[in-house]
Design a protein around this motif. Structure first.
Motif, PDB file in Angstrom:
ATOM      1  N   VAL A 161       0.843  -1.207   0.000  1.00 17.59           N
ATOM      2  CA  VAL A 161       0.000   0.000   0.000  1.00 17.59           C
ATOM      3  C   VAL A 161       0.875   1.251   0.000  1.00 17.59           C
ATOM      4  O   VAL A 161       0.602   2.220  -0.708  1.00 17.59           O
ATOM      5  CB  VAL A 161      -0.946   0.032   1.232  1.00 17.59           C
ATOM      6  N   ALA A 167       3.170   2.480 -10.209  1.00 20.48           N
ATOM      7  CA  ALA A 167       1.775   2.040 -10.362  1.00 20.48           C
ATOM      8  C   ALA A 167       0.896   2.651  -9.278  1.00 20.48           C
ATOM      9  O   ALA A 167      -0.200   3.162  -9.555  1.00 20.48           O
ATOM     10  CB  ALA A 167       1.704   0.520 -10.311  1.00 20.48           C
ATOM     11  N   ASN A 168       1.391   2.620  -8.020  1.00 21.02           N
ATOM     12  CA  ASN A 168       0.611   3.216  -6.919  1.00 21.02           C
ATOM     13  C   ASN A 168       0.381   4.705  -7.164  1.00 21.02           C
ATOM     14  O   ASN A 168      -0.717   5.234  -6.984  1.00 21.02           O
ATOM     15  CB  ASN A 168       1.364   3.046  -5.591  1.00 21.02           C
ATOM     16  N   ARG A 171      -2.125   5.341 -10.082  1.00 16.33           N
ATOM     17  CA  ARG A 171      -3.513   5.050  -9.699  1.00 16.33           C
ATOM     18  C   ARG A 171      -4.077   6.165  -8.829  1.00 16.33           C
ATOM     19  O   ARG A 171      -5.185   6.645  -9.042  1.00 16.33           O
ATOM     20  CB  ARG A 171      -3.539   3.733  -8.927  1.00 16.33           C
ATOM     21  N   ARG A 172      -3.287   6.606  -7.860  1.00 18.10           N
ATOM     22  CA  ARG A 172      -3.797   7.601  -6.906  1.00 18.10           C
ATOM     23  C   ARG A 172      -3.944   8.973  -7.538  1.00 18.10           C
ATOM     24  O   ARG A 172      -4.897   9.706  -7.244  1.00 18.10           O
ATOM     25  CB  ARG A 172      -2.896   7.643  -5.677  1.00 18.10           C
ATOM     26  N   LEU A 187     -10.298   1.736 -11.112  1.00 17.73           N
ATOM     27  CA  LEU A 187      -9.133   1.874 -10.221  1.00 17.73           C
ATOM     28  C   LEU A 187      -9.578   2.090  -8.776  1.00 17.73           C
ATOM     29  O   LEU A 187     -10.621   2.672  -8.516  1.00 17.73           O
ATOM     30  CB  LEU A 187      -8.285   3.076 -10.652  1.00 17.73           C
ATOM     31  N   SER A 188      -8.763   1.627  -7.859  1.00 20.63           N
ATOM     32  CA  SER A 188      -9.014   1.943  -6.445  1.00 20.63           C
ATOM     33  C   SER A 188      -7.686   2.370  -5.822  1.00 20.63           C
ATOM     34  O   SER A 188      -6.617   2.128  -6.394  1.00 20.63           O
ATOM     35  CB  SER A 188      -9.575   0.726  -5.706  1.00 20.63           C
ATOM     36  N   GLU A 190      -6.058   1.230  -3.316  1.00 19.53           N
ATOM     37  CA  GLU A 190      -5.127   0.179  -2.891  1.00 19.53           C
ATOM     38  C   GLU A 190      -4.843  -0.847  -3.983  1.00 19.53           C
ATOM     39  O   GLU A 190      -3.880  -1.608  -3.877  1.00 19.53           O
ATOM     40  CB  GLU A 190      -5.667  -0.528  -1.627  1.00 19.53           C
ATOM     41  N   GLY A 191      -5.687  -0.908  -5.035  1.00 22.50           N
ATOM     42  CA  GLY A 191      -5.480  -1.909  -6.096  1.00 22.50           C
ATOM     43  C   GLY A 191      -6.288  -3.180  -5.817  1.00 22.50           C
ATOM     44  O   GLY A 191      -6.543  -3.521  -4.666  1.00 22.50           O
ATOM     45  N   ARG A 192      -6.662  -3.844  -6.903  1.00 20.32           N
ATOM     46  CA  ARG A 192      -7.586  -4.982  -6.843  1.00 20.32           C
ATOM     47  C   ARG A 192      -7.089  -6.115  -5.935  1.00 20.32           C
ATOM     48  O   ARG A 192      -7.816  -6.672  -5.127  1.00 20.32           O
ATOM     49  CB  ARG A 192      -7.810  -5.486  -8.292  1.00 20.32           C
ATOM     50  N   ARG A 193      -5.778  -6.430  -6.028  1.00 20.12           N
ATOM     51  CA  ARG A 193      -5.231  -7.564  -5.286  1.00 20.12           C
ATOM     52  C   ARG A 193      -5.414  -7.362  -3.773  1.00 20.12           C
ATOM     53  O   ARG A 193      -5.821  -8.255  -3.042  1.00 20.12           O
ATOM     54  CB  ARG A 193      -3.736  -7.694  -5.615  1.00 20.12           C
ATOM     55  N   THR A 195      -7.578  -5.253  -2.352  1.00 21.70           N
ATOM     56  CA  THR A 195      -9.016  -5.246  -2.015  1.00 21.70           C
ATOM     57  C   THR A 195      -9.469  -6.678  -1.749  1.00 21.70           C
ATOM     58  O   THR A 195     -10.119  -6.958  -0.740  1.00 21.70           O
ATOM     59  CB  THR A 195      -9.865  -4.701  -3.194  1.00 21.70           C
TER      60      THR A 195
END
Ligand code: HEM
Length: 468
Positions: A161, A167-168, A171-172, A187-188, A190-193, A195
């Protein structure tokens, strides 16, 4: 990007010494920067109803872990905050002290061998493992074993996180500056994995507790009370700070059902808001004490005295009563506030008091904590580490809003008591057994990592550790 957000705003803060507020743009997004402490109080407290939200988007269906108390907006935030506040009183925190203390002993055991050799160690990672174990034990009821196994599943999640990877960051930034695109791409934060991992872990934990009837004095237990009865049992007597905490949490009148997804989102935010903040704070305090051995010695004397008075143990009350520990901890939060910039969003058109400036709904308002904590007007010679700034006498000379490590007003950090206790306990336990000094890898001065979400040094905190 070569500066942190806090440092960029600090430059702007310094550039306009006579202004109460300043405007700016970031990636074409307009924002307001507040310089004046009375205005900051107005935004955070007095006219809070016009500034109650933060900027990250929430989508309970598409991004289930986004619906936590840090992100939620408006009436839904208010309802959840009011329901969760009784879980964070000092009475509840006291009940978690034993769990925390057990993790502290594991930390000490882990450091005995390197200390006997006088090794150099990266203390931020050490304290992040300690904090992962504490939050795992107190929030999830799990023995995380992050210290025994630095690659344990939860330590890996925590690292993933916060790791400042491209990538982080991408996304943010998309979530913040292009929310419709983020939605379209699914997108979220924290990322799909993560979640999937987190919702599954919490769901299994809840099922286990419900089926086995297991009870523990931890956050899951309190959230399950919310799920079952719609409220957390309040402490019999809420006095002082707790009464203030509870009084601040005014209910919106909306009902809120604690579903498994909503529960997982709250555990997720305790996990991410809890471990990185307190571990960076404690590691900065150790760093400063390594550079200022007189401060380290004085604090160690206080710890020794407190332990001698309590049969060789560090108790909850002993930690609360250590005056110098409080001063060192606060001076460290002043110089290195983990949240270096606080943000509020204008939630209805607003006229700035004492001016003709109209703030449109949706505008971001920055409260530049790093800049305020380094303003020589409030803290002369701000780079000097001087715990005396937090003696009762010195504190009384300063405006209250010149110190904002946990924010202020109804959205003040809900986990403040927990974070302070954990940070102070970690420091006291370490000083009771070890001495810290600079080593060849210690950076002076430190440089902050511009990609990190919280204030963090770009190369960790390397110190030499020795048994006393
Ligand atoms: C040294 C440790 C910590 C520091 C420095 C810290 C700092 C902060 C700051 C600056 C904020 C924003 C306040 C504002 O906008 O006015 C915040 C919010 C928050 N913190 Fe902490 N925090 C710490 C520990 C914790 C812990 C241990 C937890 C949970 C167990 C936690 C949970 C939260 C949550 C949920 C919020 C959002 C509250 C809301 O919007 O209602 N924090 N924290």
């Amino acid at each position: 990007m070569r500066q942190t957000e806090g440092e960029i705003l600090q430059d702007q803060y310094k550039q306009f010494p006579d202004e109460k507020f300043v405007g700016g743009y970031r990636m074409r997004q307009p924002y307001l920067l507040l310089r004046d402490l009375d205005l900051i109080k107005t935004v955070m407290v007095k006219d809070f109803d016009s500034f109650h939200d933060r900027r990250f988007p929430v989508d309970e269906k598409a991004m289930p872990l986004s619906a936590h108390v840090f992100n939620l907006k408006g009436r839904r935030w208010r309802a959840l905050r009011a329901k969760m506040t009784p879980a964070f009183t000092s009475g509840k925190t006291r009940l978690m002290f034993q769990l925390m203390s057990d993790c502290g002993h594991a930390l000490s055991r882990h450091l005995d061998a390197p200390a006997a050799r006088g090794d150099a160690m990266e203390m931020r990672e050490m304290l992040a493992q300690f904090a992962t174990d504490v939050i795992g034990s107190c929030a999830l009821g799990l023995q995380m074993h992050a210290m025994d196994d630095p690659d344990s599943e939860f330590r890996r999640v925590g690292r993933a996180v916060f790791e400042p990877t491209a990538a982080n960051m991408a996304r943010r930034l998309t979530l913040l500056f292009f929310p419709p695109l983020a939605r379209a791409l699914g997108l979220s934060f924290e990322g799909r994995r993560i979640t999937d991992f987190f919702t599954r872990a919490v769901r299994e934990m809840v099922r286990f507790r419900e089926e086995e009837g297991v009870q523990r004095h931890d956050f899951i237990d309190l959230l399950l009370q919310l799920k079952r009865h719609g409220s957390v049992q309040e402490d019999k007597e809420a006095a002082g700070e707790d009464a203030q905490l509870l009084a601040n949490a005014v209910h919106s009148g909306d009902d809120i059902q604690m579903t498994d997804n909503l529960l997982a989102a709250q555990v997720f935010v305790f996990f991410i808001a809890g471990f990185e903040t307190s571990s960076t704070a404690s590691s900065f305090a150790l760093y400063e004490m390594a550079l200022n051995p007189d401060v380290q010695e004085r604090l160690r004397d206080e710890v020794d005295e407190a332990m001698a008075d309590n049969g060789g143990h560090l108790t909850y009350d002993a930690i609360q009563n250590m005056r110098y520990l409080d001063m060192v901890w606060n001076e460290s939060l002043r110089k290195y506030p983990p949240g270096n910039n606080l943000v509020r969003v204008v939630t209805r058109d607003y006229k700035m008091p004492g001016s003709d400036v109209q703030l449109p709904k949706g505008l971001w308002v920055n409260i530049p904590v790093m800049a305020i904590h380094h303003d020589p007007k409030y803290y002369p010679d701000p780079q000097r580490f001087d715990p005396e700034r937090f003696s009762e006498e010195e504190k009384a000379k300063r405006p209250h809003y010149a110190f904002l490590p946990f924010g202020e007003g109804p959205r003040i950090c809900i986990g403040m008591r927990f974070g302070i206790l954990q940070g102070k306990l970690g420091l006291a336990m370490l000083l009771s057994k070890y001495r810290f000094s600079p080593c060849a890898r210690t950076k002076v001065p430190l440089r902050f990592d511009p990609k990190s979400l919280v204030t963090a040094s770009d190369d960790g905190i390397w110190l030499k550790i020795e048994a006393r």
